[in-house]
Motif scaffolding. Structure first.
Motif, mmCIF file in Angstrom:
data_model
loop_
_atom_site.group_PDB
_atom_site.id
_atom_site.type_symbol
_atom_site.label_atom_id
_atom_site.label_comp_id
_atom_site.label_asym_id
_atom_site.label_seq_id
_atom_site.Cartn_x
_atom_site.Cartn_y
_atom_site.Cartn_z
ATOM 1 N N ALA A 193 1.019 -1.308 -0.018
ATOM 2 C CA ALA A 193 -0.120 0.081 -0.126
ATOM 3 C C ALA A 193 0.999 1.095 0.045
ATOM 4 C CB ALA A 193 -1.047 0.062 1.165
ATOM 5 N N TRP A 194 0.804 1.995 -0.969
ATOM 6 C CA TRP A 194 1.683 3.270 -1.173
ATOM 7 C C TRP A 194 3.007 2.585 -1.089
ATOM 8 C CZ3 TRP A 194 3.158 7.514 2.454
ATOM 9 C CH2 TRP A 194 3.718 8.859 1.558
ATOM 10 N N ASN A 195 3.764 3.487 -0.270
ATOM 11 C CA ASN A 195 5.347 2.829 -0.046
ATOM 12 C C ASN A 195 5.486 1.663 0.825
ATOM 13 O OD1 ASN A 195 6.006 4.959 -2.013
ATOM 14 N ND2 ASN A 195 5.876 6.652 -0.191
ATOM 15 N N PHE A 196 4.615 1.192 1.204
ATOM 16 C CA PHE A 196 4.556 0.210 2.355
ATOM 17 C C PHE A 196 4.477 -1.292 1.887
ATOM 18 C CE2 PHE A 196 2.672 3.975 4.813
ATOM 19 C CZ PHE A 196 3.885 4.527 5.051
ATOM 20 N N VAL A 197 5.326 -2.148 2.414
ATOM 21 C CA VAL A 197 5.385 -3.610 1.863
ATOM 22 C C VAL A 197 5.482 -4.360 3.253
ATOM 23 C CG1 VAL A 197 6.629 -5.369 0.964
ATOM 24 C CG2 VAL A 197 6.214 -3.172 -0.112
ATOM 25 N N SER A 198 4.729 -5.326 3.361
ATOM 26 C CA SER A 198 4.729 -6.191 4.522
ATOM 27 C C SER A 198 4.115 -7.543 4.202
ATOM 28 C CB SER A 198 4.010 -5.670 5.877
ATOM 29 O OG SER A 198 4.411 -6.220 6.849
ATOM 30 N N SER A 199 4.355 -8.501 5.071
ATOM 31 C CA SER A 199 3.957 -9.844 4.938
ATOM 32 C C SER A 199 2.608 -9.694 5.834
ATOM 33 C CB SER A 199 4.744 -11.040 5.487
ATOM 34 O OG SER A 199 4.983 -10.754 6.773
ATOM 35 N N ARG A 200 2.410 -8.686 6.549
ATOM 36 C CA ARG A 200 1.277 -8.719 7.446
ATOM 37 C C ARG A 200 0.333 -7.279 7.239
ATOM 38 N NH1 ARG A 200 2.906 -7.533 12.453
ATOM 39 N NH2 ARG A 200 5.108 -6.768 11.961
ATOM 40 N N LYS A 201 -0.786 -7.444 6.657
ATOM 41 C CA LYS A 201 -1.527 -6.068 6.361
ATOM 42 C C LYS A 201 -1.664 -5.495 7.622
ATOM 43 C CE LYS A 201 -5.248 -6.925 4.125
ATOM 44 N NZ LYS A 201 -6.484 -7.600 3.783
ATOM 45 N N GLU A 202 -1.693 -5.839 8.820
ATOM 46 C CA GLU A 202 -1.869 -4.760 10.287
ATOM 47 C C GLU A 202 -0.663 -3.927 10.206
ATOM 48 O OE1 GLU A 202 -0.766 -8.844 11.697
ATOM 49 O OE2 GLU A 202 -1.908 -8.260 9.934
ATOM 50 N N ILE A 236 1.093 -2.584 7.836
ATOM 51 C CA ILE A 236 0.915 -1.514 6.876
ATOM 52 C C ILE A 236 -0.131 -0.525 7.398
ATOM 53 C CG2 ILE A 236 -0.131 -1.050 4.680
ATOM 54 C CD1 ILE A 236 1.257 -3.240 3.388
ATOM 55 N N VAL A 237 -1.096 -1.115 8.027
ATOM 56 C CA VAL A 237 -2.026 -0.040 8.571
ATOM 57 C C VAL A 237 -1.395 0.737 9.651
ATOM 58 C CG1 VAL A 237 -4.399 0.155 10.078
ATOM 59 C CG2 VAL A 237 -4.049 -1.191 8.134
ATOM 60 N N GLN A 238 -0.401 0.087 10.636
ATOM 61 C CA GLN A 238 0.222 0.939 11.705
ATOM 62 C C GLN A 238 1.203 1.975 11.003
ATOM 63 O OE1 GLN A 238 2.680 -1.684 14.049
ATOM 64 N NE2 GLN A 238 3.988 0.066 14.508
ATOM 65 N N ALA A 239 1.830 1.437 9.745
ATOM 66 C CA ALA A 239 2.822 2.404 9.248
ATOM 67 C C ALA A 239 2.042 3.700 8.501
ATOM 68 C CB ALA A 239 3.443 1.793 8.163
ATOM 69 N N GLN A 240 0.880 3.166 8.337
ATOM 70 C CA GLN A 240 0.249 4.424 7.596
ATOM 71 C C GLN A 240 -0.208 5.517 8.822
ATOM 72 O OE1 GLN A 240 -2.941 1.837 5.862
ATOM 73 N NE2 GLN A 240 -2.371 2.329 3.952
ATOM 74 N N ASP A 241 -0.647 4.857 9.770
ATOM 75 C CA ASP A 241 -0.786 5.756 11.236
ATOM 76 C C ASP A 241 0.170 6.483 11.380
ATOM 77 O OD1 ASP A 241 -3.387 4.627 10.941
ATOM 78 O OD2 ASP A 241 -3.323 3.533 12.587
ATOM 79 N N ASP A 242 1.384 5.866 11.694
ATOM 80 C CA ASP A 242 2.781 6.492 11.963
ATOM 81 C C ASP A 242 3.053 7.611 10.820
ATOM 82 O OD1 ASP A 242 2.900 4.759 14.046
ATOM 83 O OD2 ASP A 242 4.380 3.323 13.219
#
Length: 285
Positions: A249-258, A260-266
């Motif tokens: 999602a955008w510039n974020f990559v992870s094996s865990r969807k949650e 990415i949500v944390q990174a967006q909030d951060d």
């Protein structure tokens, strides 16, 4: 053997009229080996008043791989690294748990006509390394092996091929070659678990099958085709061991969807470390 997958570019604007051709991810395929993002920009000529700077923005869970054919950019990141990026060098930034960086026009090139041409990749990190500390590694062009074989100049950017090994360190098996083919080239391709070839400029052939410029062909696992060209052509090979599905999602990559949500909030709350001296930033879309 099944038919090879052919990926066509789609144009994407990054802002200020700066457009790229994006091959990965695509509807047909997310990744080739660890590579899950592939942008080709230029060749483009910028005028004295054009501003193609990429303002500070964040990443998690990946490594960025920048490689230029022409031009120059100035990389700055939150770890304090300031690095001029020039043609032929490999610049590998590991985001890990999170990093902010920007890429700007060097001061000596501002206010003048300049050209830019290169490739931007993202490589996934193994799950065990997704939260590692961020870092940046610059490998100058002169440190990368170059060989002549079968009417082809091969630069081993990452990994091992034709008896030469790149000094660039990676977290998983990775292969990245820059190959300049001349008329009559007939080159056997090095092995990797997954591989794809991209035509940077001229067309090339695989066992006689022609691949048009600006297209990517994904090889079948285990096949041993021969790369050729009727005339001059620049071809890059990417590949390596696959690392499994990733959420993006955008510039974020992870094996865990949650995650990415944390990174967006951060990022929304400005909890990432900032790039020293920078006040601008790219807002969360």
């Amino acid at each position: 053997m099944p038919e090879r997958s052919l990926l066509l570019p789609r144009e994407t604007e990054l802002g200020a009229g700066f457009r790229v051709r994006r091959l990965l991810p695509s509807a047909r395929r997310q990744a080739v080996g660890p590579f899950l993002f592939f942008d080709h920009f230029g060749p483009v000529e910028a005028g004295p008043d054009d501003n193609h700077d990429v303002r500070p923005h964040p990443h998690i869970g990946l490594s960025t791989v920048t490689y230029l054919f022409e031009g120059a950019m100035l990389h700055r990141d939150a770890t304090g690294v300031v690095q001029r990026i020039e043609p032929g060098a490999i610049n590998w930034m590991t985001a890990g748990r999170g990093i902010v960086h920007c890429e700007r026009t060097p001061d000596d090139l501002r206010g003048r006509v300049r050209r830019s041409h290169g490739l931007q990749r993202w490589a996934a990190l193994p799950e065990a390394d997704e939260e590692m500390s961020p870092s940046f590694a610059h490998t100058p062009a002169a440190a990368l092996p170059q060989i002549e074989r079968d009417s082809t100049t091969v630069r081993v950017l990452i990994g091992e091929a034709f008896g030469e090994r790149s000094p660039v360190a990676t977290r998983s098996p990775t292969l990245y070659l820059d190959m300049m083919l001349r008329e009559g080239a007939a080159l056997p391709l090095p092995a990797a678990e997954q591989r794809a070839l991209y035509a940077v400029d001229g067309a090339f052939t695989l066992d006689g099958q022609e691949i048009a410029p600006l297209q990517m062909v994904v090889l079948n696992e285990g096949e041993t085709p021969r790369l050729g060209a009727a005339g001059a052509a620049r071809v890059v090979l990417i590949g390596g061991a696959p690392l499994g599905h990733r959420f993006m999602a955008w510039n974020f990559v992870s094996s865990r969807k949650e995650r990415i949500v944390q990174a967006q909030d951060d990022w929304r709350a400005m909890r990432f470390d900032a790039v020293p001296g920078e006040t601008e930033f790219v807002p969360l879309p």
